[in-house]
Design an enzyme around this catalytic site. Structure first.
Site, PDB file in Angstrom:
ATOM      1  N   ASP A 123     -23.176 -48.974  50.725  1.00 35.92           N
ATOM      2  CA  ASP A 123     -23.773 -49.553  52.010  1.00 35.92           C
ATOM      3  C   ASP A 123     -24.742 -47.769  51.923  1.00 35.92           C
ATOM      4  O   ASP A 123     -25.809 -47.558  52.563  1.00 35.92           O
ATOM      5  CB  ASP A 123     -23.585 -49.542  53.388  1.00 35.92           C
ATOM      6  CG  ASP A 123     -22.801 -51.112  53.360  1.00 35.92           C
ATOM      7  OD1 ASP A 123     -23.276 -51.318  52.401  1.00 35.92           O
ATOM      8  OD2 ASP A 123     -21.335 -50.921  53.450  1.00 35.92           O
ATOM      9  N   CYS A 124     -24.486 -46.747  52.137  1.00 32.22           N
ATOM     10  CA  CYS A 124     -25.196 -45.224  52.245  1.00 32.22           C
ATOM     11  C   CYS A 124     -25.599 -44.900  51.037  1.00 32.22           C
ATOM     12  O   CYS A 124     -26.754 -43.779  51.175  1.00 32.22           O
ATOM     13  CB  CYS A 124     -23.742 -44.457  52.807  1.00 32.22           C
ATOM     14  SG  CYS A 124     -22.814 -45.492  54.222  1.00 32.22           S
TER      15      CYS A 124
END
Ligand code: BGC
Ligand code: NOJ
Length: 829
Positions: free
Chosen positions: A494-495
């Site tokens: 997600d990062c």
């Protein structure tokens, strides 16, 4: 340093000090009613949905950290103490907490008085039962007072901790005998209520928090009423409601008294919300009366020690059965304890709660994750396949007809969360993986015909097979310049937000996409994810296998051609010489290449690429695995990337915002360690697979609990990496895909017992020192007693396999389907 020990015979972790380096928690409940409970009885309860149906209040990120729970207070001649030490924190003479399968027992002793509290949520029951056994172990009679305490949350936990202008004026209770009812908002739009009861007469109560504490300047550690040894019989009215029972108790030397408290939740049908009569002893400020029939029935169910014992026995049997499906006996106790008990237990918890409610997830932030829940099924499906099936249908129903997915959904409404939206490039693939895992476990091909709508066509007639089809082609139809899958907003990581380019504080990396990509449909059409490419080539064959089984040879061949093409593209454009690239960013630059200044190598794509045998003919698999060992391996596991980012890379996003060594910036993300463990085992390097496994498996970290800090019986999402000051410190325990993936890694790859469409594969990849091991596996109605012998001390290689004495070719045990027990003997060599 340890803070307790495993008691494998009782399937418990026994904590011997309340002062663990972090609250060490357990989960109660596995169906509708859930509680979190720490070793000092902190935590909270909710029904189904930690945000929308919160029952008790909890104060997050508090000082002290773990504040709010169900607390019992004892005032023994002026000495005020709690069986779980907190919140008063009077030093106890003895303390013990036993976290078991769905129950927790906390025992405290002070001045000869022992209090043992057993907390559990019975099967098929929407309440937490708390059995308090008080024993006078001294030689004199004892007279003391006991107070219970639960603080109600006003249902929507998000609203509860933000909307004070309203909430401070809405609290409502009813009191009837020894039962305190929480009926806030009940009259209006809610048909649910909660109650807290005790199976004995009480000498008083409090339902108003300020009255219980005696002052708004007092905390839970200093309640005035408890110190005074007398309740104030307060009635909450439009103010913070609590439930506290007060009881005076006298015990002769050696005498015991048992009290049973129940914290329950019930819903009434719309037309039966109210009772027609008001009982004489009912205390209320309202003109209407709650219909309490359901509560009465619930109270009746567990109001004696015999009934409680039966409930506990049922819970124990439930877990014995759940844990009897995969049982192993290896030369390593820690492996046995992880596989036979704790890893499977954690898989149930992650299946139930996804990433919603833990001591690191507030329960108000997100509901169920699409990718998360699909992966959770991999570690859970053998336990209760029917629940996995129902979940698969729920998740798939949030999918869009073009194969895109809502990234999260609320369990109560089962609707996708519009505020987070979709376009996470990996999501659809996990759906294929989990449905395949379900079919492999059960042989239930019928799920493919199940009617499963799309979110954008809720009334339409669609099948699960169609969902798999659109999932597969969602990848194929969204490729970038190198023929690799577009990264979209983010993939598994997600990062890594390649379409974000965020330079303004407050923009959420999770939801913000740079306006410059608007015209392109919301994300860069240049940025590509090598991780998704590898995940596609790893998962795609399951889809092909399904099509082949259904006799759809043409479609299968077409899908296989896409997989082959993806492998080719990956090898051509994404092999960096010694490992696979991570991505191409939105500028078309390589991410995760030796050419990069930082973040030269990333863990995520490597394992799936190795298991897809991309470039195996030219040794890409072994080169890649060796590079991981060289650059990512450290004392406590494999870091996610190396070197860690020391600057903000606007083109990468959130990953470069963390200090080096934490979270996705070179933390030891245990979830993807599992993919490498699988890959090492797949490549036949059982030694390495086991080395990596034993670095992160919680039972192996027990001895260093002072460094690791989080629970030694469950996985956390992350351990501080080699660049972190707190190297080795665990974080985000419990709700992580690591639970499912490490269950897969140890049970299917290292121990090698892997369900396939047409049978049970037995192909271990173990440390060569092992003489062998045994597994008992229930599979599709039969029992397989598997014995592996390793006379030549190899890591991998099935030399001979017999089923009930008959030798078979290969290593897939065919499904007997006769409901009998079968002996499988395997000789490695
Ligand atoms: C965290 C991720 C998490 C994501 C979504 C990020 O800030 O680092 O681990 O998956 O938020 O909530
Ligand atoms: C936690 C999330 O729940 C999961 O979906 C994600 O893959 C990892 N963080 C990595 O960012």
């Amino acid at each position: 340093m340890k803070f307790g020990h495993f008691d494998d015979s009782r399937k418990e972790y026994v904590i011997n000090t309340p002062k663990t380096p972090y609250p060490w928690i357990n989960y109660l409940g596995n169906q509708g009613f859930f509680s979190l409970i720490s070793n000092t009885a902190g935590g909270y309860s909710f029904y189904m949905d930690a945000r929308l149906r919160r029952i008790t209040r909890y104060r997050y990120n508090n000082v002290p950290l773990d504040m709010g729970g169900r607390y019992f207070y004892i005032n023994d001649n002026g000495t005020v103490w709690n069986p779980g030490w907190s919140p008063v924190k009077t030093e106890l003479d003895e303390y013990e907490c036993r976290h078991g399968m769905g129950y927790t027992i906390i025992e405290g002793k002070k001045n000869g008085l022992k209090a043992e509290v057993t907390f559990f949520v019975p099967q098929n029951y929407d309440g937490e039962v708390q059995q308090v056994v008080l024993t006078n172990e001294g030689s004199e009679a004892k007279e003391f007072s006991l107070f219970s305490m639960a603080e109600w949350c006003l249902w929507d936990a998000q609203d509860d901790c933000t909307n004070f202008q309203r909430n401070f004026s809405t609290g409502r209770v009813e009191i009837e005998g020894s039962t305190i009812y929480h009926v806030t908002e009940y009259r209006d739009r809610r048909n649910h209520y909660a109650f807290y009861t005790v199976n004995d007469e009480i000498d008083g109560y409090d339902t108003d928090r300020d009255a219980f504490l005696g002052s708004i300047y007092n905390g839970w550690d200093n309640p005035e009423t408890v110190k005074a040894g007398k309740a104030s019989d307060s009635f909450a009215d439009g103010w913070s409601p609590i439930a506290s029972h007060f009881k005076k108790i006298t015990l002769a030397p050696g005498e015991s008294k048992t009290l049973i408290y129940i914290l329950g939740y019930a819903e009434n049908p719309q037309d039966k919300k109210f009772a027609s009569e008001k009982p004489a002893n009912l205390l209320t400020r309202e003109a209407w009366v709650l219909n309490k029939e359901k509560a009465y029935a619930m109270i009746d169910k567990y109001n004696t020690p015999e009934k409680v014992a039966k409930g506990l026995e049922e819970l124990r049997t439930t877990w014995e059965n759940l844990l009897s499906i995969y049982k192993v006996d290896t030369p390593d106790d820690k492996v046995n304890r992880m596989v036979n008990i704790w890893n499977q237990y954690q898989c149930m918890v992650t299946f139930n709660l996804s990433r919603s409610a833990s001591y690191f997830e507030s329960g108000i932030g997100r509901g169920m994750g699409f990718r998360d829940s699909n992966q959770d099924i991999l570690g859970f499906v053998h336990q209760i396949p029917d629940r996995a099936r129902a979940r698969l249908i729920d998740i798939a129903s949030t999918q869009l007809s073009d194969g895109g997915c809502y990234h999260q959904y609320q369990p109560l409404t089962k609707k996708g969360n519009a505020d987070i939206g979709g376009d996470f490039s990996d999501d659809p693939l996990w759906m294929i993986m989990s449905v395949a895992a379900y079919i492999k476990e059960t042989g239930d091909w019928g799920i493919l015909d199940a009617n499963v709508p799309f979110d954008d066509d809720p009334e339409g007639k669609h099948t699960m097979l169609e969902h798999l089809n659109v999932s597969f082609y969602h990848i194929v139809n969204n490729l970038g310049p190198h023929g690799l899958p577009l990264a979209m907003r983010a993939d598994w990581n997600d990062c890594i937000n390649l379409s974000c380019f965020s330079d303004t504080p407050g923009e959420s990396f999770q939801t913000y996409t740079n306006p410059k990509f608007k015209a392109e449909g919301g994300y860069s059409k240049i940025a590509e994810s090598v991780f998704v490419a590898a995940l596609f080539t790893y998962t795609g064959p399951a889809y092909v296998g399904i099509l082949e089984h259904l006799g759809k040879a043409d479609e299968a061949a077409k899908a296989q051609a896409e997989i082959d093409k993806m492998k080719k593209n990956t090898m051509e454009s994404a092999f960096d010489g010694e490992w696979f690239l991570r991505a191409y960013d939105a500028n078309g630059e390589k991410m995760g290449s030796h050419e990069c200044e930082e973040g030269k190598i990333f863990i995520e794509p490597q394992g799936f690429a190795v298991m897809s045998e991309i470039g195996k003919d030219v040794g890409a698999d072994i080169k890649t695995l060796n590079s991981i060992d060289k650059y990512l391996n450290c004392e406590y596991g494999l870091v996610l990337n190396n070197p860690a980012f020391t600057k903000y890379y606007i083109q990468y996003g959130e990953i470069s915002t963390y200090p080096g060594g934490y979270k996705e910036n070179a933390g030891i993300f245990t979830h993807n360690n599992a993919w490498i463990i699988c890959a090492e085992a797949y490549a036949g390097r059982g030694e390495k697979a086991f080395e990596y496994y034993s670095k992160i498996a919680p039972a192996f970290t027990e001895e260093t609990s002072d460094i690791h800090k989080t629970e030694p019986y469950v996985y956390g999402q992350m351990i501080g990496g080699k660049d972190a000051k707190n190297f080795g410190q665990g974080k985000n325990s419990w709700l992580t895909g690591t639970a499912a993936w490490n269950m897969v890694a140890i049970s299917q790859y290292i121990l090698g017992i892997k369900p396939e469409f047409d049978g049970l594969r037995v192909d271990p990849s173990i440390p060569s020192a092992w003489d062998g091991f045994k597994v008992e596996r229930k599979f599709r109605g039969d029992v397989y007693e598997i014995e592996i012998k390793n006379p030549d001390h190899v890591c991998k290689g099935v030399k001979k396999l017999t089923v009930d004495g008959n030798e078979i070719d290969g290593c897939i045990v065919p499904v007997a389907g006769d409901g009998q027990t079968h002996k499988v003997e395997v000789v490695l060599g």
